[in-house]
Design a protein around this motif. Sequence first.
Motif: not given
Length: 187
Positions: A120-128, A142-162
């Motif tokens: 498939v073609i997917a959103s990037t983690a940052e855009d998700l 709150l479910r959306q916020i928890q999903d974001v927290a899950g992505v942060l926990k798993v991919r924190k070192s790989l994300l483009d924070f700027p």
Amino acid sequence: MNPEEIFRQITAALNQAGVRYMLTDSFASNLYGTGRATQDIDLVISATSDQIRVALGYLPPTDFYYNLQEAAQAARLKSMFNILDMKSGWKIDLIFLKPDAYHQEAFLRRVPAEVEGVPVIASTAEDLILAKLDWARMGESLRQIQDVAGVLKVRKSLLDFPYIEKWVQQLGLMAQWSQAGQFADMD
């Protein structure tokens, strides 16, 4: 019908009709963060009314329910419509790409991925993350916020924070971003 079959049929129909798409929401969260069960597939699409009519024509009417008038109206309004898999109850939301700068950039950044064994073609983690923060703001979910927290926990070192922080500022998502960060730091 199982998720693999649904993904194969939907993406094949979109591809055959020349409709560009991007997987987002729960299944994209499962790609990048902590998984959660869902019976909902969300795809952002860039399509004309004619393209979406052609794509829908590739779906067997014995398996899928949709309303062509709603699809055409959604194309005009840049909103969404859904398709229902009548055998399993799965819902596929087709969300027309918004014309603003952020949504256009996010769509250009989409990436290849695999879900349920289907390319498939997917959103990037940052855009998700940004999409979920925006959905949280609109629906105070709150479910959306928890999903974001899950992505942060798993991919924190790989994300483009700027990149994330630039759009958080421009889209007015500071409160949701802060809340997601607090959830991610819990443990």
